[in-house]
Design a protein around this motif. Structure first.
Motif, PDB file in Angstrom:
ATOM      1  N   ILE A 149       0.939  -0.814  -0.383  1.00 58.64           N
ATOM      2  CA  ILE A 149      -0.277   0.180  -0.004  1.00 58.64           C
ATOM      3  C   ILE A 149       0.926   1.129  -0.222  1.00 58.64           C
ATOM      4  O   ILE A 149       0.691   2.141  -0.997  1.00 58.64           O
ATOM      5  CB  ILE A 149      -0.654   0.124   1.301  1.00 58.64           C
ATOM      6  N   TYR A 196       2.788   1.529  -3.331  1.00 61.58           N
ATOM      7  CA  TYR A 196       1.428   2.094  -4.388  1.00 61.58           C
ATOM      8  C   TYR A 196       1.279   3.215  -4.207  1.00 61.58           C
ATOM      9  O   TYR A 196       0.872   4.345  -5.146  1.00 61.58           O
ATOM     10  CB  TYR A 196       0.365   1.551  -4.367  1.00 61.58           C
ATOM     11  N   LEU A 244      -7.094   0.309  -1.558  1.00 63.92           N
ATOM     12  CA  LEU A 244      -6.527   0.602  -3.695  1.00 63.92           C
ATOM     13  C   LEU A 244      -7.731   1.164  -3.797  1.00 63.92           C
ATOM     14  O   LEU A 244      -6.951   2.283  -4.888  1.00 63.92           O
ATOM     15  CB  LEU A 244      -5.922  -1.176  -3.914  1.00 63.92           C
ATOM     16  N   PRO A 256      -3.650  -0.161  -9.957  1.00 64.75           N
ATOM     17  CA  PRO A 256      -3.294  -1.151  -8.145  1.00 64.75           C
ATOM     18  C   PRO A 256      -1.899  -1.966  -8.647  1.00 64.75           C
ATOM     19  O   PRO A 256      -1.670  -2.728 -10.210  1.00 64.75           O
ATOM     20  CB  PRO A 256      -4.451  -1.864  -7.993  1.00 64.75           C
TER      21      PRO A 256
END
Length: 456
Positions: free
Chosen positions: A115, A118, A147, A377
């Motif tokens: 997470i 990203y 996400l 994602p």
């Protein structure tokens, strides 16, 4: 195993050891555990250690701390004639299960790392937003939701500032599938969108809800400006009362107007029944109609019918105004549609299986132009597929195009792969513009218009 090793007074010791083993600790590395023992339990441990200590005396005795008794585990194993390899067996023989906490902990660290990577990748120039997003923990159960939110915010970052305004609900729907994702209310994520706006505009923290909306408007995001009932646009009136005059003036100006229960009961207007009304459920549809320069009548009941909505629809029905109703394709939307159809003779449009099938042909995609980042994602995570769902909101581009006609300068068009032959109303012929003049949308430019009447 000696009976005293499974004595209930000693059980807290084995439970503390089991907790360390559950975290994946090597038995040989567990030198000390601190545990709260009863006086009897502590005396038993001290007796074992003293018996095996010999001349070494007190150096092998447990010590007391504020959290309990610090028991030297390896020394205890030695005096009991056991090895570290037998520690797990000792715990299990005491009737204590050793759960696996190491796996979930490693998985949590892996998810958190993914997470973080990203978020940093798709929002590199949004420090305030990144800090807020990464300050909240994430689990396997919430990773997809996180996400999806981050992807939606990154998509907004890629598109903004928008070349022409769009509503907050439309932006949320087209970037996530949920028109309420960015609502500026508790429990939703409008605050994250405000943080993104501050990052992009290098703006100070807004102090009031009005300042938040001004900040979003600087990026072309219009929030809640028409969220009162009952809302009308392009509804003309022919009477002489104050409500009639207000409607005529708004009609001439091409702007929306709110009618109160007082307006409709104390000074009931006489409506122009020559033009059908398109009655919708959501204010964002009226806002979008205004942005597209639509000049045909649109009325919004803002969801569940209240007293003012019933009075307005009853007046229109009694005066012979043709009514067409369209709402969200969910249980509540169909319930409202049935009420409007049954009570006021409205024709329900764009709420049938054909509309669902038509919308299913639209596939959401990441923006391809003016987008320096890939907001998809990680491949290891699959986001929910919202194609073909039974709930369909009016903010969906397929429904908007059916209701209002397509719009050439819609800044969210690139977020969708749409069918080559859309079942949309034909562009307006221009007759209404010749009748009423051009729509006063100077800030939006000259937008595409829709046909008059209720679209099939």
């Amino acid at each position: 195993m000696p009976s005293d090793l499974v004595d209930p007074e000693i059980r807290p010791l084995w439970e503390a050891v089991a907790a360390r083993l559950a975290l994946g600790d090597d038995p040989a590395s567990i030198h000390t555990v601190t545990v709260k023992l009863s006086p009897t339990g502590e005396a038993m441990v001290r007796g074992w250690l003293r018996a095996g200590a010999g001349a070494r005396g007190r150096r092998s005795q447990p010590g007391r701390t504020g959290s309990g008794t610090a028991v030297p585990v390896q020394r205890l194993l030695s005096v009991l004639g056991r090895t570290p390899a037998e520690l797990r067996t000792l715990v299990q023989q005491a009737g204590i299960a050793i759960s696996d906490r190491r796996g979930p902990r490693l998985r949590a660290l892996e998810v958190r790392s993914m997470i973080t990577e990203y978020t940093n990748r798709v929002l590199p120039d949004a420090p305030l937003l990144r800090k807020r997003l990464l300050s909240v923990g994430v689990t396997d159960a919430t990773v997809r939701e996180r996400l999806l939110l981050t992807q939606a915010l990154a998509t907004v970052r890629a598109l903004a500032p928008l070349p022409r305004p769009v509503t907050l609900a439309r932006l949320a729907h087209d970037t996530s599938g949920d028109p309420h994702l960015f609502d500026l209310s508790e429990g939703r994520h409008g605050d994250k969108l405000v943080l993104l706006s501050r990052d992009m505009l290098d703006a100070p923290e807004p102090q009031t809800p009005a300042q938040e909306r001004v900040l979003l408007a600087r990026l072309g995001i219009i929030a809640d400006r028409l969220s009162q009932t009952v809302l009308t646009m392009n509804v003309n009136a022919t009477g002489d009362g104050p409500a009639d005059r207000a409607l005529r003036q708004a009609f001439a100006d091409g702007r929306p107007v709110h009618l109160t229960l007082h307006d409709l009961t104390r000074h009931p207007p006489t409506f122009d029944a020559s033009a059908p009304w398109s009655v919708v459920e959501n204010p964002s549809v009226v806002d979008e109609a205004m942005m597209r320069g639509m000049r045909t009548p649109v009325v919004c009941t803002s969801g569940t019918l209240t007293a003012v909505d019933h009075v307005l629809l009853a007046l229109a029905h009694d005066q012979g105004v043709p009514l067409c109703y369209s709402g969200d394709l969910d249980a509540a939307g169909h319930s409202i549609a049935r009420a409007v159809q049954t009570r006021y003779g409205a024709r329900v449009q764009h709420m049938d299986p054909a509309t669902l099938q038509h919308a299913a042909a639209y596939v959401r995609r990441s923006p391809t132009q003016n987008c320096p980042l890939d907001v998809r994602p990680p491949r290891s995570v699959t986001l929910p597929d919202d194609s073909g769902v039974l709930s369909l909101y009016q903010e969906h581009p397929a429904v908007l195009n059916l209701l209002l006609g397509s719009c050439r300068d819609d800044p969210l068009t690139e977020l969708w792969c749409s069918p080559t032959s859309a079942r949309t109303p034909a562009p307006r012929s221009g007759q209404a513009e010749r009748d009423h003049g051009p729509s006063p949308t100077a800030v939006l430019g000259r937008l595409s218009k829709t046909g008059d009447g209720c679209a099939e």
